[in-house]
Motif scaffolding. Sequence first.
Motif, mmCIF file in Angstrom:
data_model
loop_
_atom_site.group_PDB
_atom_site.id
_atom_site.type_symbol
_atom_site.label_atom_id
_atom_site.label_comp_id
_atom_site.label_asym_id
_atom_site.label_seq_id
_atom_site.Cartn_x
_atom_site.Cartn_y
_atom_site.Cartn_z
ATOM 1 N N MET A 156 0.832 -1.199 0.000
ATOM 2 C CA MET A 156 0.000 0.000 0.000
ATOM 3 C C MET A 156 0.872 1.257 0.000
ATOM 4 O O MET A 156 0.525 2.249 -0.643
ATOM 5 N N ALA A 157 2.018 1.220 0.689
ATOM 6 C CA ALA A 157 2.934 2.363 0.674
ATOM 7 C C ALA A 157 3.445 2.609 -0.736
ATOM 8 O O ALA A 157 3.535 3.759 -1.187
ATOM 9 N N ALA A 158 3.764 1.535 -1.449
ATOM 10 C CA ALA A 158 4.218 1.675 -2.834
ATOM 11 C C ALA A 158 3.119 2.267 -3.699
ATOM 12 O O ALA A 158 3.365 3.162 -4.508
ATOM 13 N N GLN A 159 1.900 1.784 -3.515
ATOM 14 C CA GLN A 159 0.766 2.312 -4.280
ATOM 15 C C GLN A 159 0.572 3.797 -3.971
ATOM 16 O O GLN A 159 0.359 4.606 -4.870
ATOM 17 N N TYR A 160 0.666 4.172 -2.695
ATOM 18 C CA TYR A 160 0.519 5.565 -2.286
ATOM 19 C C TYR A 160 1.602 6.421 -2.941
ATOM 20 O O TYR A 160 1.349 7.552 -3.366
ATOM 21 N N SER B 66 5.537 0.534 -8.268
ATOM 22 C CA SER B 66 5.418 -0.880 -7.902
ATOM 23 C C SER B 66 6.144 -1.134 -6.591
ATOM 24 O O SER B 66 6.994 -0.332 -6.164
ATOM 25 N N ALA B 67 5.825 -2.245 -5.954
ATOM 26 C CA ALA B 67 6.483 -2.598 -4.697
ATOM 27 C C ALA B 67 7.991 -2.791 -4.907
ATOM 28 O O ALA B 67 8.795 -2.382 -4.071
ATOM 29 N N GLY B 68 8.375 -3.394 -6.021
ATOM 30 C CA GLY B 68 9.794 -3.587 -6.311
ATOM 31 C C GLY B 68 10.528 -2.268 -6.481
ATOM 32 O O GLY B 68 11.647 -2.097 -6.001
ATOM 33 N N HIS B 69 9.897 -1.316 -7.178
ATOM 34 C CA HIS B 69 10.534 -0.007 -7.353
ATOM 35 C C HIS B 69 10.559 0.753 -6.026
ATOM 36 O O HIS B 69 11.523 1.469 -5.733
ATOM 37 N N VAL C 32 5.576 -5.929 12.243
ATOM 38 C CA VAL C 32 5.201 -5.624 10.861
ATOM 39 C C VAL C 32 5.878 -4.314 10.460
ATOM 40 O O VAL C 32 5.874 -3.348 11.219
ATOM 41 N N THR C 33 6.460 -4.287 9.273
ATOM 42 C CA THR C 33 7.066 -3.054 8.777
ATOM 43 C C THR C 33 5.993 -2.190 8.132
ATOM 44 O O THR C 33 5.238 -2.664 7.281
ATOM 45 N N VAL C 34 5.938 -0.941 8.562
ATOM 46 C CA VAL C 34 4.979 0.018 8.018
ATOM 47 C C VAL C 34 5.694 1.321 7.702
ATOM 48 O O VAL C 34 6.740 1.629 8.279
#
Length: 91
Positions: free
Chosen positions: A21-25, A29-32, A51-53
Amino acid sequence: MASAETKGGLPFWPAALRRAMAAQYFGCSAGHFDKLVRAGVVPPGRIAGGVTVWLRNELDAALAELPAASDELYSTETASDDIDAMIARVQ
């Protein structure tokens, strides 16, 4: 990929976001997103109960620190996101 719920037709983003969700925000992408964290463009996540947030306000601050796209980086001929060039300019 996780997606933001909506409230009143607008996306609802919690104060603390997991990786997807952080990547989307952040708009990638999550990888980028991982690449941006390793490069120091995005702050490292925080540990909450194992959990990492990522804190939304810290992501906002990181976004605000990115340089504005210049005519060289963003043109109609190369309308792809060139975050790698922005990373190089920040470092």
